[in-house]
Design a protein around this motif. Structure first.
Motif, PDB file in Angstrom:
ATOM      1  N   MET A   1      46.794  13.245 -54.351  1.00 44.25           N
ATOM      2  CA  MET A   1      47.248  12.977 -53.310  1.00 44.25           C
ATOM      3  C   MET A   1      48.564  12.370 -53.006  1.00 44.25           C
ATOM      4  N   THR A   2      48.926  11.511 -53.742  1.00 46.04           N
ATOM      5  CA  THR A   2      50.096  10.797 -53.397  1.00 46.04           C
ATOM      6  C   THR A   2      51.192  11.788 -54.251  1.00 46.04           C
ATOM      7  N   ALA A   3      50.960  12.207 -55.086  1.00 43.06           N
ATOM      8  CA  ALA A   3      51.969  13.581 -55.676  1.00 43.06           C
ATOM      9  C   ALA A   3      52.263  14.842 -54.527  1.00 43.06           C
ATOM     10  N   TYR A   4      51.299  14.993 -54.192  1.00 39.92           N
ATOM     11  CA  TYR A   4      51.048  16.015 -53.304  1.00 39.92           C
ATOM     12  C   TYR A   4      51.786  16.114 -51.532  1.00 39.92           C
ATOM     13  N   VAL A   5      51.467  14.650 -51.387  1.00 41.10           N
ATOM     14  CA  VAL A   5      51.911  14.254 -50.087  1.00 41.10           C
ATOM     15  C   VAL A   5      53.827  14.254 -50.005  1.00 41.10           C
ATOM     16  N   TYR A   6      53.732  13.639 -51.384  1.00 39.61           N
ATOM     17  CA  TYR A   6      55.403  13.166 -51.968  1.00 39.61           C
ATOM     18  C   TYR A   6      56.110  14.673 -51.931  1.00 39.61           C
ATOM     19  N   LEU A   7      55.478  15.555 -52.493  1.00 38.77           N
ATOM     20  CA  LEU A   7      56.020  16.797 -52.991  1.00 38.77           C
ATOM     21  C   LEU A   7      55.721  17.786 -51.673  1.00 38.77           C
ATOM     22  N   ASN A   8      54.953  17.414 -51.006  1.00 37.81           N
ATOM     23  CA  ASN A   8      55.552  18.592 -49.469  1.00 37.81           C
ATOM     24  C   ASN A   8      56.473  17.537 -48.947  1.00 37.81           C
ATOM     25  N   ASP A   9      56.740  16.822 -49.040  1.00 38.90           N
ATOM     26  CA  ASP A   9      57.695  16.357 -47.627  1.00 38.90           C
ATOM     27  C   ASP A   9      59.175  16.281 -48.772  1.00 38.90           C
TER      28      ASP A   9
ATOM     29  N   ALA B   1      48.475   6.704 -43.880  1.00 37.92           N
ATOM     30  CA  ALA B   1      48.182   7.796 -42.758  1.00 37.92           C
ATOM     31  C   ALA B   1      48.894   9.195 -43.054  1.00 37.92           C
ATOM     32  N   LYS B   2      50.126   9.411 -43.843  1.00 41.48           N
ATOM     33  CA  LYS B   2      49.746  11.406 -44.114  1.00 41.48           C
ATOM     34  C   LYS B   2      48.900  11.270 -45.820  1.00 41.48           C
ATOM     35  N   MET B   3      48.457  10.895 -46.036  1.00 42.17           N
ATOM     36  CA  MET B   3      47.608  11.016 -47.624  1.00 42.17           C
ATOM     37  C   MET B   3      46.244  11.215 -46.935  1.00 42.17           C
ATOM     38  N   ASN B   4      45.933  10.077 -45.422  1.00 45.41           N
ATOM     39  CA  ASN B   4      44.874  11.210 -45.080  1.00 45.41           C
ATOM     40  C   ASN B   4      44.409  12.292 -43.930  1.00 45.41           C
ATOM     41  N   ALA B   5      46.081  12.280 -43.477  1.00 45.40           N
ATOM     42  CA  ALA B   5      46.380  13.096 -42.272  1.00 45.40           C
ATOM     43  C   ALA B   5      46.164  14.658 -43.595  1.00 45.40           C
ATOM     44  N   ALA B   6      46.584  14.386 -44.598  1.00 53.91           N
ATOM     45  CA  ALA B   6      46.856  15.916 -45.559  1.00 53.91           C
ATOM     46  C   ALA B   6      45.239  16.117 -46.212  1.00 53.91           C
ATOM     47  N   ALA B   7      44.062  15.313 -46.170  1.00 55.36           N
ATOM     48  CA  ALA B   7      42.820  15.239 -46.389  1.00 55.36           C
ATOM     49  C   ALA B   7      42.239  16.290 -44.815  1.00 55.36           C
ATOM     50  N   GLN B   8      42.013  15.710 -44.113  1.00 57.74           N
ATOM     51  CA  GLN B   8      41.580  16.012 -43.113  1.00 57.74           C
ATOM     52  C   GLN B   8      42.281  18.158 -42.916  1.00 57.74           C
ATOM     53  N   ARG B   9      43.347  17.838 -43.304  1.00 57.91           N
ATOM     54  CA  ARG B   9      44.137  19.661 -43.183  1.00 57.91           C
ATOM     55  C   ARG B   9      43.184  20.127 -44.226  1.00 57.91           C
ATOM     56  N   LEU B  10      42.766  19.939 -45.719  1.00 58.34           N
ATOM     57  CA  LEU B  10      42.743  20.619 -46.739  1.00 58.34           C
ATOM     58  C   LEU B  10      41.126  20.273 -46.713  1.00 58.34           C
TER      59      LEU B  10
ATOM     60  N   ARG C   1      38.732   9.285 -47.728  1.00 54.87           N
ATOM     61  CA  ARG C   1      39.626   7.812 -46.882  1.00 54.87           C
ATOM     62  C   ARG C   1      39.814   7.707 -48.521  1.00 54.87           C
ATOM     63  N   TYR C   2      41.194   7.425 -47.282  1.00 57.60           N
ATOM     64  CA  TYR C   2      42.965   6.674 -48.467  1.00 57.60           C
ATOM     65  C   TYR C   2      42.977   5.556 -48.240  1.00 57.60           C
ATOM     66  N   THR C   3      43.211   4.291 -48.401  1.00 52.86           N
ATOM     67  CA  THR C   3      43.502   2.953 -48.357  1.00 52.86           C
ATOM     68  C   THR C   3      44.632   1.959 -48.754  1.00 52.86           C
ATOM     69  N   ASP C   4      44.818   2.958 -49.938  1.00 52.78           N
ATOM     70  CA  ASP C   4      46.258   2.566 -50.747  1.00 52.78           C
ATOM     71  C   ASP C   4      46.993   3.667 -51.499  1.00 52.78           C
TER      72      ASP C   4
END
Length: 416
Positions: A108-116, A191-200, A206-209
């Motif tokens: 998820m860290t990579a997914y969010v970063y590569l989307n941005d 927060a962006k990780m959790n928002a991405a999880a919701q969209r998917l 739940r991500y805390t780190d």
């Protein structure tokens, strides 16, 4: 009046004759107007755009594979899921109670970063500078036994090398730096990780780190499959996870990644994770040619009680091998075969033919629907692409073939 030798003046017509002439002229005007009206109606009907066409398949709208559903070697503890892209879940075990992800969170860290911050294939990306804060945290992270690149203050990394360190050698220090590089602080990135999880649709996650070291970062095997399916659509992600070794820029010793089944049985990527709280976790993707159809298989194994992620990887390989032996293809159409008719709604129709061989992928006991997907024009030219036939993992383009024109009578008499 006496005749003076000149021609007599014209006499007005008799009233009956004059009225008859007027009547003829009126009829001529009416007939002419009717002819103009009819011509207008005919022209209007012929020039009206045709109605939206309909498509009717000539091949079966579903295919059921004979036999009983295969039994896969699911683990006795933890949970596991296997998914065949375009077809569906092949099976699962262990329920859906959220469990710590460990370093699988880095997907998820990579997914969010590569989307941005998208990377083109082969592109190194911008150069990023390691913060003194990250370097100062290295001694504490080493004492905890975290997996690290061991960054130093003001060290420079390209975006690609940072993501390689994240995904191949599972560097926690780089995960936290990526969060800061993207969002300024870890909380905003999480927060962006959790928002991405919701969209998917990852409803049990739940991500805390950003690294997964914290045991509060939890998910399920099913949710992690959703995430990896999405991540595998990003070319830079698929390139990075298909590397066995992390090779530093500017020299240094290469380091082996944790996905030791990469390249076996079609495996093209994955991410391992282990903590005492999580046990061994592994998400993976494999590509197989099944009867000419390129098929993506995505799976997750979580919560394996061993002192490393190795058991999770071995368990995943056993599931994958059994699944690949069970997955088969059934031919539906050959190239050029009519797979559907395009009906123009006015009595005309054109054949839609398969542009390439069409096979359907599945396993015993499974029924796979077959659909037409597209919005063809009402009057397509022969040879034009008109959409695709969607048969599970296979999507085959269709072209317009021969056919019959619309009926003139129906064009003239259409009401709608």
């Amino acid at each position: 009046m006496p005749w003076d030798g000149e021609a007599p003046p014209p006499q007005p017509p008799e009233p009956a004759v004059a009225e008859k002439r007027k009547g003829k002229r009126r009829w001529l005007v009416v007939v002419a107007a009717m002819l103009v009206l009819v011509a207008g109606v005919v022209a209007g009907q012929l020039l009206r755009p045709p109605p939206n066409p309909t498509v009717r398949l000539t091949i079966a709208s579903s295919h059921t594979f004979p036999g009983q559903a295969p039994t896969l070697p699911w683990p006795g503890v933890g949970q596991a899921v296997l998914y065949v892209d375009g077809v569906g879940t092949m099976g699962s075990s262990g329920g859906t109670v959220p469990t710590p992800t460990a370093s699988v969170a880095k997907v998820m860290t990579a997914y969010v970063y590569l989307n941005d911050h998208p990377l083109k294939p082969g592109e190194a990306g911008p150069v990023l500078t390691v913060s003194p804060q990250a370097a100062a945290q290295i001694p504490a992270r080493k004492r905890r036994g975290e997996s690290l690149l061991e960054v130093t203050a003001n060290q420079r990394l390209t975006q690609r090398k940072a993501l390689e360190a994240l995904l191949i050698i599972s560097a926690n220090d780089v995960a936290h730096e990526l969060a800061r590089w993207d969002s300024g602080n870890e909380q905003a990135f999480v927060a962006k990780m959790n928002a991405a999880a919701q969209r998917l649709g990852m409803t049990s996650t739940r991500y805390t780190d950003p690294s997964g070291y914290h045991s509060g970062t939890v998910s399920t095997a099913a949710d992690q499959v959703k995430l990896l399916r999405a991540a595998m659509k990003i070319p830079a992600f698929t390139e990075i996870v298909n590397n066995r070794m992390y090779v530093p820029d500017g020299g240094g010793s290469p380091r082996q990644g944790g996905n030791f089944i990469l390249g076996r049985n079609g495996v093209v990527g994955g991410k391992t994770g282990y903590t005492d709280a999580a046990g061994g976790n592994f998400v993976f993707a494999a590509r197989r040619d099944v009867g000419g159809t390129q098929t993506l298989i995505v799976g997750a194994v979580m919560g394996q009680r061993s002192p490393s992620a190795a058991d999770a990887v071995n368990t995943a390989e056993g599931i994958l091998v059994a699944a690949e032996q069970a997955i088969v293809a059934a031919p539906l159409a050959r190239p050029g075969q009519t797979v559907a008719w395009l009906d123009d709604g006015l009595g005309g129709r054109k054949a839609l033919t398969a542009a390439s061989p069409l096979s359907i992928v599945g396993w015993p006991g499974l029924t796979v629907p077959v659909r037409f997907d597209g919005d063809p024009p009402a009057e397509p030219e022969r040879g034009a692409k008109a959409g695709v036939v969607d048969a599970g993992a296979a999507r085959v383009p269709v072209k317009v073939g021969t056919g019959s024109p619309p009926s003139i009578v129906k064009r003239l008499t259409r009401l709608g």
